[in-house]
Motif scaffolding. Structure first.
Motif, PDB file in Angstrom:
ATOM      1  N   SER A   1       2.372  37.413  34.003  1.00 15.25           N
ATOM      2  CA  SER A   1       1.222  37.953  33.817  1.00 15.25           C
ATOM      3  C   SER A   1       1.485  38.891  32.421  1.00 15.25           C
ATOM      4  O   SER A   1       0.536  39.610  32.063  1.00 15.25           O
ATOM      5  N   ALA A   2       2.452  38.870  31.898  1.00 13.36           N
ATOM      6  CA  ALA A   2       2.701  39.610  30.653  1.00 13.36           C
ATOM      7  C   ALA A   2       1.895  39.211  29.503  1.00 13.36           C
ATOM      8  O   ALA A   2       1.513  38.134  29.394  1.00 13.36           O
ATOM      9  N   VAL A   3       1.518  40.277  28.757  1.00 13.56           N
ATOM     10  CA  VAL A   3       0.856  40.070  27.736  1.00 13.56           C
ATOM     11  C   VAL A   3       1.382  41.086  26.473  1.00 13.56           C
ATOM     12  O   VAL A   3       2.103  41.868  26.743  1.00 13.56           O
ATOM     13  N   ASP A   4       0.968  40.761  25.234  1.00  8.90           N
ATOM     14  CA  ASP A   4       1.522  41.308  24.137  1.00  8.90           C
ATOM     15  C   ASP A   4       0.867  42.637  23.404  1.00  8.90           C
ATOM     16  O   ASP A   4       1.224  43.405  22.413  1.00  8.90           O
ATOM     17  N   SER A   5      -0.416  42.650  24.007  1.00  6.58           N
ATOM     18  CA  SER A   5      -1.123  43.700  23.107  1.00  6.58           C
ATOM     19  C   SER A   5      -2.164  44.315  24.260  1.00  6.58           C
ATOM     20  O   SER A   5      -2.528  44.023  25.316  1.00  6.58           O
ATOM     21  N   LEU A   6      -2.574  45.535  23.855  1.00 10.13           N
ATOM     22  CA  LEU A   6      -3.426  46.289  24.781  1.00 10.13           C
ATOM     23  C   LEU A   6      -4.626  45.729  24.668  1.00 10.13           C
ATOM     24  O   LEU A   6      -5.225  45.482  25.907  1.00 10.13           O
ATOM     25  N   ALA A   7      -5.152  45.014  23.719  1.00 14.56           N
ATOM     26  CA  ALA A   7      -6.362  44.440  23.750  1.00 14.56           C
ATOM     27  C   ALA A   7      -6.573  43.274  24.512  1.00 14.56           C
ATOM     28  O   ALA A   7      -7.579  43.183  25.227  1.00 14.56           O
ATOM     29  N   GLU A   8      -5.396  42.550  24.746  1.00 15.36           N
ATOM     30  CA  GLU A   8      -5.250  41.401  25.578  1.00 15.36           C
ATOM     31  C   GLU A   8      -5.349  41.776  26.910  1.00 15.36           C
ATOM     32  O   GLU A   8      -6.009  41.358  27.957  1.00 15.36           O
ATOM     33  N   LEU A   9      -4.526  42.802  27.363  1.00 21.02           N
ATOM     34  CA  LEU A   9      -4.699  43.514  28.580  1.00 21.02           C
ATOM     35  C   LEU A   9      -5.985  43.919  28.901  1.00 21.02           C
ATOM     36  O   LEU A   9      -6.458  43.702  30.189  1.00 21.02           O
ATOM     37  N   LEU A  10      -6.726  44.649  28.133  1.00 18.32           N
ATOM     38  CA  LEU A  10      -8.157  44.889  28.463  1.00 18.32           C
ATOM     39  C   LEU A  10      -9.079  43.769  28.742  1.00 18.32           C
ATOM     40  O   LEU A  10      -9.861  43.811  29.100  1.00 18.32           O
ATOM     41  N   ARG A  11      -8.803  42.551  28.005  1.00 14.20           N
ATOM     42  CA  ARG A  11      -9.763  41.577  28.015  1.00 14.20           C
ATOM     43  C   ARG A  11      -9.521  40.891  29.353  1.00 14.20           C
ATOM     44  O   ARG A  11     -10.620  40.263  29.805  1.00 14.20           O
ATOM     45  N   ARG A  12      -8.410  40.918  30.082  1.00 12.86           N
ATOM     46  CA  ARG A  12      -8.095  40.426  31.198  1.00 12.86           C
ATOM     47  C   ARG A  12      -8.429  41.154  32.500  1.00 12.86           C
ATOM     48  O   ARG A  12      -8.490  40.743  33.593  1.00 12.86           O
ATOM     49  N   CYS A  13      -8.366  42.594  32.387  1.00  8.80           N
ATOM     50  CA  CYS A  13      -8.721  43.351  33.682  1.00  8.80           C
ATOM     51  C   CYS A  13      -9.811  44.211  33.738  1.00  8.80           C
ATOM     52  O   CYS A  13     -10.768  44.368  32.560  1.00  8.80           O
TER      53      CYS A  13
ATOM     54  N   ALA B   1       3.368  59.996  26.741  1.00 11.21           N
ATOM     55  CA  ALA B   1       3.084  59.583  25.092  1.00 11.21           C
ATOM     56  C   ALA B   1       2.242  58.617  25.417  1.00 11.21           C
ATOM     57  O   ALA B   1       0.988  58.401  24.571  1.00 11.21           O
ATOM     58  N   VAL B   2       2.447  57.623  26.027  1.00  6.83           N
ATOM     59  CA  VAL B   2       1.529  56.150  26.244  1.00  6.83           C
ATOM     60  C   VAL B   2       0.282  56.438  26.659  1.00  6.83           C
ATOM     61  O   VAL B   2      -0.695  56.118  26.340  1.00  6.83           O
ATOM     62  N   LEU B   3       0.140  57.290  27.714  1.00  3.78           N
ATOM     63  CA  LEU B   3      -1.177  57.652  28.162  1.00  3.78           C
ATOM     64  C   LEU B   3      -2.001  58.396  27.101  1.00  3.78           C
ATOM     65  O   LEU B   3      -3.267  58.110  26.965  1.00  3.78           O
ATOM     66  N   ARG B   4      -1.544  59.354  26.222  1.00  2.00           N
ATOM     67  CA  ARG B   4      -2.135  59.976  25.587  1.00  2.00           C
ATOM     68  C   ARG B   4      -2.592  58.701  24.309  1.00  2.00           C
ATOM     69  O   ARG B   4      -3.698  59.015  23.733  1.00  2.00           O
ATOM     70  N   GLU B   5      -1.663  58.013  24.190  1.00  2.31           N
ATOM     71  CA  GLU B   5      -2.019  56.869  22.982  1.00  2.31           C
ATOM     72  C   GLU B   5      -3.166  56.105  23.386  1.00  2.31           C
ATOM     73  O   GLU B   5      -3.977  55.499  22.491  1.00  2.31           O
ATOM     74  N   VAL B   6      -3.421  55.481  24.742  1.00  2.00           N
ATOM     75  CA  VAL B   6      -4.320  54.596  25.166  1.00  2.00           C
ATOM     76  C   VAL B   6      -5.420  55.115  25.696  1.00  2.00           C
ATOM     77  O   VAL B   6      -6.397  54.218  26.071  1.00  2.00           O
ATOM     78  N   ALA B   7      -5.403  56.332  26.281  1.00  2.00           N
ATOM     79  CA  ALA B   7      -6.599  56.759  27.264  1.00  2.00           C
ATOM     80  C   ALA B   7      -7.955  56.456  26.446  1.00  2.00           C
ATOM     81  O   ALA B   7      -8.857  55.905  27.181  1.00  2.00           O
TER      82      ALA B   7
ATOM     83  N   GLN C   1      -9.151  54.480  24.145  1.00  2.00           N
ATOM     84  CA  GLN C   1      -9.370  53.208  24.012  1.00  2.00           C
ATOM     85  C   GLN C   1      -9.590  52.236  25.223  1.00  2.00           C
ATOM     86  O   GLN C   1     -10.651  51.499  25.247  1.00  2.00           O
ATOM     87  N   VAL C   2      -8.821  52.625  26.403  1.00  2.00           N
ATOM     88  CA  VAL C   2      -9.043  51.880  27.667  1.00  2.00           C
ATOM     89  C   VAL C   2     -10.518  52.389  28.180  1.00  2.00           C
ATOM     90  O   VAL C   2     -11.360  51.399  28.461  1.00  2.00           O
ATOM     91  N   LEU C   3     -10.945  53.715  27.944  1.00  2.00           N
ATOM     92  CA  LEU C   3     -12.197  54.266  28.779  1.00  2.00           C
ATOM     93  C   LEU C   3     -13.277  53.727  27.765  1.00  2.00           C
ATOM     94  O   LEU C   3     -14.344  53.507  28.379  1.00  2.00           O
ATOM     95  N   ASP C   4     -13.074  53.779  26.563  1.00  2.00           N
ATOM     96  CA  ASP C   4     -14.272  53.079  25.503  1.00  2.00           C
ATOM     97  C   ASP C   4     -14.778  51.785  26.006  1.00  2.00           C
ATOM     98  O   ASP C   4     -15.906  51.450  25.538  1.00  2.00           O
ATOM     99  N   THR C   5     -13.804  50.934  26.426  1.00  2.00           N
ATOM    100  CA  THR C   5     -14.244  49.523  26.825  1.00  2.00           C
ATOM    101  C   THR C   5     -14.852  49.448  28.190  1.00  2.00           C
ATOM    102  O   THR C   5     -15.160  48.593  28.334  1.00  2.00           O
TER     103      THR C   5
ATOM    104  N   ARG D   1     -12.579  65.192  25.103  1.00  2.00           N
ATOM    105  CA  ARG D   1     -13.047  64.208  24.137  1.00  2.00           C
ATOM    106  C   ARG D   1     -12.809  62.877  24.363  1.00  2.00           C
ATOM    107  O   ARG D   1     -13.324  61.811  23.632  1.00  2.00           O
ATOM    108  N   LEU D   2     -12.500  62.317  25.468  1.00  2.00           N
ATOM    109  CA  LEU D   2     -12.461  61.125  25.797  1.00  2.00           C
ATOM    110  C   LEU D   2     -13.675  60.398  26.193  1.00  2.00           C
ATOM    111  O   LEU D   2     -14.743  61.208  26.910  1.00  2.00           O
ATOM    112  N   PRO D   3     -13.923  59.084  26.075  1.00  2.00           N
ATOM    113  CA  PRO D   3     -15.061  58.650  26.301  1.00  2.00           C
ATOM    114  C   PRO D   3     -15.277  58.389  27.941  1.00  2.00           C
ATOM    115  O   PRO D   3     -14.507  58.585  28.486  1.00  2.00           O
ATOM    116  N   ARG D   4     -16.716  58.278  28.124  1.00  2.00           N
ATOM    117  CA  ARG D   4     -16.948  58.340  29.567  1.00  2.00           C
ATOM    118  C   ARG D   4     -17.567  57.066  30.185  1.00  2.00           C
ATOM    119  O   ARG D   4     -18.192  57.255  31.178  1.00  2.00           O
TER     120      ARG D   4
END
Length: 266
Positions: free
Chosen positions: A48-60, A70-76, A78-82, A102-105
């Protein structure tokens, strides 16, 4: 996104927590939920491995973060905005002042309870009126508390402590400073602070205990409707002694709650 016939789970992090969550989901631990993608950071991330956050978000539909603050701060954002829901394990990564506001809802942010309990009662007590005192004391094996900023003599002491030695208090202060000094050790304290609703109120004590065979937390609460004390002793994860074995099951419980349509507790 979580009302689909099958809840598709994306994993950020495939260490002791992420790998356990994946194996349990593959075994059917949460009916109707399955691993749809794992962001590739390790060679053993599986098919199930993917190479990008965008591809992960497309599938889940829901993203589980178990990769560090650090990763949580980086992606939070983008994840919530989708519109995907985000189950956060490394809660300390959200502790920067105003970051959560400041995070999207568009998606739901779920703070995983991780290695502690009693948060439902803490939240209820805080809802009843301002709390007077909240304190969490965490005792861990000395080596698990080693940090790059420590002076050499402190690090050497933690490395050489034996079961008969006296415990050493490494920190006693506020959550914001604790998160900065021990980013991978005090996610539980950050979660307690969010539950209390007053982050400046919460006191944190970090103790290196050479006799510890489990990671222990004591949470003390004093409020307008009562006083409470919780004692927790977690077995370490077999794959990573710095993490508690229960954390993966806390993640699974969070996924099950997102999936559930019937009776819920809490």
């Amino acid at each position: 996104m979580t009302n689909s016939p099958s809840l598709r789970v994306g994993l950020l992090g495939f260490g002791s927590i992420g790998a356990k969550v994946a194996s349990e989901l593959d075994a059917g631990a949460v009916p109707g939920a399955r691993v749809a993608a794992v962001l590739r950071r390790r060679a053993d991330a599986g098919p199930s491995a993917v190479d990008s956050l965008a591809e992960l978000l497309r599938r889940c539909d829901v993203v589980v973060e178990a990769a560090g603050p650090a990763v949580l701060r980086e992606v939070a954002a983008q994840v919530l905005d989708t519109g995907r829901d985000l189950v956060a394990v490394s809660v300390g990564g959200l502790f920067e002042d105003g970051f959560v506001d400041r995070l999207p809802r568009r998606g739901r942010l779920v703070l995983c309870s991780g290695a502690i309990g009693g948060l439902d009662l803490l939240r209820a007590a805080a809802f009843a009126g301002p709390l007077r005192r909240v304190r969490i004391t965490s005792r861990k094996k000395p080596r698990s508390l080693l940090q790059p900023w420590m002076e050499a003599w402190v690090a050497d002491r933690l490395k050489t402590m034996e079961p008969g030695d006296e415990p050493v208090e490494l920190f006693d202060g506020g959550v914001a400073q604790a998160v900065q000094l021990f980013p991978n050790n005090v996610n539980v304290a950050a979660t307690v602070a969010f539950a209390a609703g007053d982050r400046a109120l919460v006191e944190v004590c970090v103790v290196a205990d050479p006799a510890a065979t489990r990671t222990a937390h004591v949470i003390e609460i004093d409020g307008s409707i009562g006083s409470y004390r919780f004692e927790i002793a977690n077995d370490p994860s077999p794959r990573n002694p710095a993490s508690s074995a229960v954390v993966a099951y806390s993640v699974l419980r969070s996924i099950a709650d997102l999936r559930a349509t019937g009776v819920r507790i809490g």
